[in-house]
Design an enzyme around this catalytic site. Structure first.
Site, PDB file in Angstrom:
ATOM      1  N   LYS A 275       1.630   8.038  -2.117  1.00 34.59           N
ATOM      2  CA  LYS A 275       1.551   7.908  -1.033  1.00 34.59           C
ATOM      3  C   LYS A 275       1.152   7.651   0.254  1.00 34.59           C
ATOM      4  CE  LYS A 275       1.011   3.890  -0.082  1.00 34.59           C
ATOM      5  NZ  LYS A 275       0.630   3.279   1.456  1.00 34.59           N
TER       6      LYS A 275
ATOM      7  N   ASP B 193      -3.725  -1.253  -3.961  1.00 37.59           N
ATOM      8  CA  ASP B 193      -3.239   0.593  -4.274  1.00 37.59           C
ATOM      9  C   ASP B 193      -3.128   0.944  -5.926  1.00 37.59           C
ATOM     10  OD1 ASP B 193      -2.887   0.448  -1.606  1.00 37.59           O
ATOM     11  OD2 ASP B 193      -0.622   0.070  -1.314  1.00 37.59           O
TER      12      ASP B 193
HETATM   13  O1  C5P Z   1      -3.400  -6.211  -3.276  1.00 39.66           O
HETATM   14  P1  C5P Z   1      -1.927  -6.083  -3.333  1.00 39.66           P
HETATM   15  O2  C5P Z   1      -1.564  -7.770  -4.123  1.00 39.66           O
HETATM   16  O3  C5P Z   1      -0.648  -5.197  -3.282  1.00 39.66           O
HETATM   17  O4  C5P Z   1      -1.453  -6.657  -2.281  1.00 39.66           O
HETATM   18  C1  C5P Z   1      -0.016  -7.370  -1.503  1.00 39.66           C
HETATM   19  C2  C5P Z   1      -0.893  -8.253   0.343  1.00 39.66           C
HETATM   20  O5  C5P Z   1      -1.182  -7.212   1.108  1.00 39.66           O
HETATM   21  C3  C5P Z   1      -1.941  -9.309  -0.362  1.00 39.66           C
HETATM   22  O6  C5P Z   1      -1.097 -10.477  -0.602  1.00 39.66           O
HETATM   23  C4  C5P Z   1      -2.672  -9.447   1.220  1.00 39.66           C
HETATM   24  O7  C5P Z   1      -1.418 -10.063   2.229  1.00 39.66           O
HETATM   25  C5  C5P Z   1      -1.883  -8.194   1.746  1.00 39.66           C
HETATM   26  N1  C5P Z   1      -3.773  -7.202   1.678  1.00 39.66           N
HETATM   27  C6  C5P Z   1      -4.335  -7.859   2.492  1.00 39.66           C
HETATM   28  N2  C5P Z   1      -5.575  -7.207   2.860  1.00 39.66           N
HETATM   29  C7  C5P Z   1      -5.481  -5.770   1.706  1.00 39.66           C
HETATM   30  C8  C5P Z   1      -4.545  -5.302   1.009  1.00 39.66           C
HETATM   31  C9  C5P Z   1      -3.032  -6.021   0.738  1.00 39.66           C
HETATM   32  O8  C5P Z   1      -4.219  -8.593   3.025  1.00 39.66           O
HETATM   33  N3  C5P Z   1      -6.654  -4.712   1.665  1.00 39.66           N
END
Ligand code: C5P
Length: 305
Positions: free
Chosen positions: A10, A137
């Site tokens: 993406k 994502d």
């Molecule tokens: O959701 P995911 O595990 O992919 O997110 C990875 C990191 O990215 C989270 O631990 C956080 O630090 C950051 N993140 C965030 N806000 C979001 C998505 C991700 O702060 N909406």
């Protein structure tokens, strides 16, 4: 018997980031566009859960249970009260730690592949729930196309896209950690009022009309200053693509892949040549979007050799 699922990368055509929430995540208005760069995930019955990976950047891919593909298999197995006895092989083409949701793609791919292998027939909404638990994502990797993600980015509304958008992507010679980029965003925005993230109407119209000039005028990425702060060399890559005639140049998601929106394939070729000549990136690829989400490709009755 094995099942193979193909999952797209993406690019975020809008990534608006709100202030950090009490849980550490950030509310987003995240407009995703799936593009035709793909990882392929193949699952085969095995004794226990194992992961292997081939392709560029494979040395940076964890092969233990922290890999989102392994976690997806475990979560689906736990829901259906079975053992996650599966070998998962990932053929990577999406840049690793590149801001193009490669790890998320592998999670969504493994989930769809295991669901087919085990005949669990989970509903779409059950699969989306598991995806949202796996990562912000991951639901988009499942659905593909174009979508607005709010909340952490996991609450999706599908968006209409009225044409094909052509892109050039410049991959960097190292990755960036998404949490580190969000932490840098927090550091850079400390002391400022961070507005509530909202989707831009002009951007949604540009997507719906398939209008690359209007899309170029409305793309934005609030994580770009943070990515540039951690990876200042990206500024030269962005400048090289702009000079070569890209309609828009931006960091993809949390980076460090840079994305160049171009009018058509001949303009893409010019931007590719200029980026290669600039010596500011590891490799350059073209891809267009929207692309389909996680798609079951192939069922093989024989054991892979
Ligand atoms: O959701 P995911 O595990 O992919 O997110 C990875 C990191 O990215 C989270 O631990 C956080 O630090 C950051 N993140 C965030 N806000 C979001 C998505 C991700 O702060 N909406």
């Amino acid at each position: 018997m094995s099942f193979t699922v193909r999952v797209p990368a993406k690019v975020n055509v809008q990534l608006s980031v709100g202030a950090a929430r009490p849980d550490g995540f950030h509310d987003l208005a995240n407009v995703f566009l799936a593009v035709g760069l793909y990882d392929e995930v193949t699952v085969t019955p095995a004794d226990g859960l194992t992961v292997t990976c081939s392709g560029p950047g494979t040395d940076q891919v964890p092969l233990d249970r922290t890999n989102l593909a392994a976690r997806a298999a475990e979560m689906l197995a736990a829901r259906y009260d079975r053992m996650p006895d599966v070998h998962i092989h990932i053929v990577k083409d999406i840049p690793v730690a590149g801001g193009m949701a490669g790890g998320s793609a592998d999670g969504a791919g493994a989930l769809v592949a295991c669901d087919a292998l085990w005949g669990t027939n989970a509903s779409r909404s059950e699969l989306l729930d598991i995806c949202a638990e796996l990562g912000s994502d991951v639901p988009f990797s499942l659905v593909g196309g174009a979508a607005l993600g709010i909340g952490r980015g996991e609450k999706l509304t599908a968006l209409e896209v009225g044409g094909t958008f052509h892109w050039v992507f410049a991959m960097a010679d190292r990755g960036l950690s998404t949490p580190a980029v969000f932490r840098e965003f927090d550091r850079l925005s400390a002391g400022f009022d961070v507005p509530e993230p909202v989707a831009r109407q002009d951007l949604l119209v540009a997507l719906a009309e398939g209008d690359p000039d209007a899309l170029a005028a409305s793309v934005s990425n609030d994580l770009e200053p943070a990515a540039l702060s951690l990876f200042p060399e990206l500024a030269a890559t962005l400048a090289a693509g702009r000079t070569a005639g890209a309609l828009a140049a931006l960091v993809s998601g949390s980076g460090p892949t840079t994305a160049f929106l171009v009018r058509d394939s001949s303009s893409a070729a010019e931007v590719v040549t200029a980026l290669r000549a600039s010596g500011t990136c590891r490799t350059v690829r073209t891809a267009s979007g929207p692309a389909l989400g996680a798609t079951l490709l192939e069922v093989s009755m024989s054991e892979p050799g």
